[in-house]
Design a protein around this motif. Sequence first.
Motif, PDB file in Angstrom:
ATOM      1  N   PHE A  52       0.828  -1.212   0.000  1.00 37.35           N
ATOM      2  CA  PHE A  52       0.000   0.000   0.000  1.00 37.35           C
ATOM      3  C   PHE A  52       0.863   1.262   0.000  1.00 37.35           C
ATOM      4  O   PHE A  52       0.510   2.262  -0.642  1.00 37.35           O
ATOM      5  CB  PHE A  52      -0.962   0.004   1.191  1.00 37.35           C
ATOM      6  N   ALA A  53       1.991   1.245   0.682  1.00 39.47           N
ATOM      7  CA  ALA A  53       2.892   2.407   0.696  1.00 39.47           C
ATOM      8  C   ALA A  53       3.433   2.681  -0.708  1.00 39.47           C
ATOM      9  O   ALA A  53       3.448   3.834  -1.152  1.00 39.47           O
ATOM     10  CB  ALA A  53       4.037   2.181   1.676  1.00 39.47           C
ATOM     11  N   MET A  54       3.872   1.623  -1.400  1.00 37.40           N
ATOM     12  CA  MET A  54       4.371   1.820  -2.774  1.00 37.40           C
ATOM     13  C   MET A  54       3.262   2.328  -3.677  1.00 37.40           C
ATOM     14  O   MET A  54       3.491   3.204  -4.522  1.00 37.40           O
ATOM     15  CB  MET A  54       4.964   0.517  -3.325  1.00 37.40           C
ATOM     16  N   LEU A  55       2.070   1.799  -3.497  1.00 34.82           N
ATOM     17  CA  LEU A  55       0.920   2.244  -4.291  1.00 34.82           C
ATOM     18  C   LEU A  55       0.657   3.727  -4.045  1.00 34.82           C
ATOM     19  O   LEU A  55       0.434   4.496  -4.997  1.00 34.82           O
ATOM     20  CB  LEU A  55      -0.306   1.404  -3.917  1.00 34.82           C
ATOM     21  N   PHE A  56       0.707   4.146  -2.796  1.00 32.86           N
ATOM     22  CA  PHE A  56       0.522   5.549  -2.448  1.00 32.86           C
ATOM     23  C   PHE A  56       1.602   6.413  -3.105  1.00 32.86           C
ATOM     24  O   PHE A  56       1.307   7.473  -3.677  1.00 32.86           O
ATOM     25  CB  PHE A  56       0.545   5.720  -0.925  1.00 32.86           C
ATOM     26  N   LEU A  57       2.855   5.944  -3.041  1.00 36.43           N
ATOM     27  CA  LEU A  57       3.962   6.713  -3.620  1.00 36.43           C
ATOM     28  C   LEU A  57       3.876   6.794  -5.149  1.00 36.43           C
ATOM     29  O   LEU A  57       4.436   7.707  -5.750  1.00 36.43           O
ATOM     30  CB  LEU A  57       5.309   6.112  -3.193  1.00 36.43           C
ATOM     31  N   MET A  58       3.167   5.841  -5.754  1.00 31.91           N
ATOM     32  CA  MET A  58       2.984   5.863  -7.213  1.00 31.91           C
ATOM     33  C   MET A  58       1.735   6.632  -7.625  1.00 31.91           C
ATOM     34  O   MET A  58       1.412   6.706  -8.800  1.00 31.91           O
ATOM     35  CB  MET A  58       2.905   4.427  -7.763  1.00 31.91           C
ATOM     36  N   GLY A  59       1.026   7.178  -6.666  1.00 31.69           N
ATOM     37  CA  GLY A  59      -0.118   8.012  -6.990  1.00 31.69           C
ATOM     38  C   GLY A  59      -1.466   7.316  -6.940  1.00 31.69           C
ATOM     39  O   GLY A  59      -2.461   7.873  -7.380  1.00 31.69           O
ATOM     40  N   GLY A  60      -1.531   6.098  -6.426  1.00 29.25           N
ATOM     41  CA  GLY A  60      -2.805   5.405  -6.262  1.00 29.25           C
ATOM     42  C   GLY A  60      -3.116   4.429  -7.391  1.00 29.25           C
ATOM     43  O   GLY A  60      -2.394   4.338  -8.384  1.00 29.25           O
ATOM     44  N   MET A  61      -4.211   3.714  -7.224  1.00 27.71           N
ATOM     45  CA  MET A  61      -4.600   2.647  -8.150  1.00 27.71           C
ATOM     46  C   MET A  61      -4.837   3.148  -9.576  1.00 27.71           C
ATOM     47  O   MET A  61      -4.616   2.408 -10.529  1.00 27.71           O
ATOM     48  CB  MET A  61      -5.863   1.931  -7.654  1.00 27.71           C
ATOM     49  N   ALA A  62      -5.270   4.371  -9.714  1.00 25.24           N
ATOM     50  CA  ALA A  62      -5.560   4.903 -11.048  1.00 25.24           C
ATOM     51  C   ALA A  62      -4.289   5.112 -11.871  1.00 25.24           C
ATOM     52  O   ALA A  62      -4.358   5.222 -13.096  1.00 25.24           O
ATOM     53  CB  ALA A  62      -6.332   6.219 -10.942  1.00 25.24           C
ATOM     54  N   ASN A  63      -3.143   5.155 -11.217  1.00 24.68           N
ATOM     55  CA  ASN A  63      -1.894   5.470 -11.906  1.00 24.68           C
ATOM     56  C   ASN A  63      -0.949   4.281 -12.073  1.00 24.68           C
ATOM     57  O   ASN A  63       0.225   4.478 -12.375  1.00 24.68           O
ATOM     58  CB  ASN A  63      -1.157   6.583 -11.137  1.00 24.68           C
ATOM     59  N   VAL A  64      -1.441   3.071 -11.847  1.00 23.50           N
ATOM     60  CA  VAL A  64      -0.555   1.900 -11.927  1.00 23.50           C
ATOM     61  C   VAL A  64      -1.083   0.910 -12.965  1.00 23.50           C
ATOM     62  O   VAL A  64      -2.275   0.884 -13.261  1.00 23.50           O
ATOM     63  CB  VAL A  64      -0.408   1.209 -10.552  1.00 23.50           C
ATOM     64  N   PRO A  65      -0.194   0.095 -13.515  1.00 25.91           N
ATOM     65  CA  PRO A  65      -0.617  -0.894 -14.513  1.00 25.91           C
ATOM     66  C   PRO A  65      -1.436  -2.027 -13.881  1.00 25.91           C
ATOM     67  O   PRO A  65      -1.455  -2.201 -12.662  1.00 25.91           O
ATOM     68  CB  PRO A  65       0.704  -1.412 -15.087  1.00 25.91           C
ATOM     69  N   TRP A  66      -2.047  -2.827 -14.734  1.00 31.33           N
ATOM     70  CA  TRP A  66      -2.912  -3.910 -14.286  1.00 31.33           C
ATOM     71  C   TRP A  66      -2.182  -4.910 -13.396  1.00 31.33           C
ATOM     72  O   TRP A  66      -2.785  -5.511 -12.509  1.00 31.33           O
ATOM     73  CB  TRP A  66      -3.557  -4.633 -15.473  1.00 31.33           C
ATOM     74  N   ALA A  86      -3.489  -6.679  -9.980  1.00 30.97           N
ATOM     75  CA  ALA A  86      -3.513  -8.135  -9.813  1.00 30.97           C
ATOM     76  C   ALA A  86      -2.734  -8.550  -8.568  1.00 30.97           C
ATOM     77  O   ALA A  86      -3.204  -9.389  -7.782  1.00 30.97           O
ATOM     78  CB  ALA A  86      -2.953  -8.823 -11.063  1.00 30.97           C
ATOM     79  N   MET A  87      -1.543  -7.978  -8.383  1.00 33.60           N
ATOM     80  CA  MET A  87      -0.748  -8.337  -7.205  1.00 33.60           C
ATOM     81  C   MET A  87      -1.462  -7.946  -5.913  1.00 33.60           C
ATOM     82  O   MET A  87      -1.418  -8.693  -4.932  1.00 33.60           O
ATOM     83  CB  MET A  87       0.635  -7.682  -7.268  1.00 33.60           C
ATOM     84  N   MET A  88      -2.111  -6.793  -5.915  1.00 32.38           N
ATOM     85  CA  MET A  88      -2.837  -6.357  -4.722  1.00 32.38           C
ATOM     86  C   MET A  88      -3.964  -7.338  -4.412  1.00 32.38           C
ATOM     87  O   MET A  88      -4.118  -7.775  -3.264  1.00 32.38           O
ATOM     88  CB  MET A  88      -3.398  -4.945  -4.925  1.00 32.38           C
ATOM     89  N   GLY A  89      -4.729  -7.704  -5.421  1.00 34.19           N
ATOM     90  CA  GLY A  89      -5.815  -8.662  -5.210  1.00 34.19           C
ATOM     91  C   GLY A  89      -5.309 -10.019  -4.751  1.00 34.19           C
ATOM     92  O   GLY A  89      -5.854 -10.615  -3.814  1.00 34.19           O
ATOM     93  N   LEU A  90      -4.260 -10.506  -5.404  1.00 31.63           N
ATOM     94  CA  LEU A  90      -3.697 -11.802  -5.028  1.00 31.63           C
ATOM     95  C   LEU A  90      -3.113 -11.762  -3.615  1.00 31.63           C
ATOM     96  O   LEU A  90      -3.279 -12.702  -2.831  1.00 31.63           O
ATOM     97  CB  LEU A  90      -2.627 -12.225  -6.034  1.00 31.63           C
TER      98      LEU A  90
END
Length: 146
Positions: A68-82, A86-90
């Motif tokens: 979640f920290a890396m996701l936040f640093l990348m700007g959130g779910m809207a700004n990351v590839p599929w 998938a990794m978050m869900g898994l």
Amino acid sequence: MTIYAGIKALHLLCAVVWVGGMFFAYVVLRPSMVAIEAPQRMLLHTRVFKKFFLVIWHAMPVILITGFAMLFLMGGMANVPWQIHAMMGLGLLMAAVFLAIFFGPYRQFRRTTDRNRMASTLNSIRRLIGVNLVLGLITVIVAGLL
């Protein structure tokens, strides 16, 4: 080293420990245990699970927090590839399976003294660890696609 790189390194180390530990337990340790008598197998399972699950109780939250920290640093779910989705869900699914193991068959395994009941719960634990191992390996493959 940037903060992101440190978080990612910690995330990857914990993932390697979790998935690698399941692979070792499922593919190496369990088949090797046929060489020892049933009472010793149960004792060994008891000790292995206690130590391994303690490790996972630390690694799993670290994986989720750093993810979640890396996701936040990348700007959130809207700004990351599929692949990140998938990794978050898994990862969340793997955490749920671990909790199901720990609070389900593993709890029963620890509380029973009946050898037949222990064997039954052991089989349930083995199946669920197999499910989590497959999910973990799929997650590694998805991560490799980034």
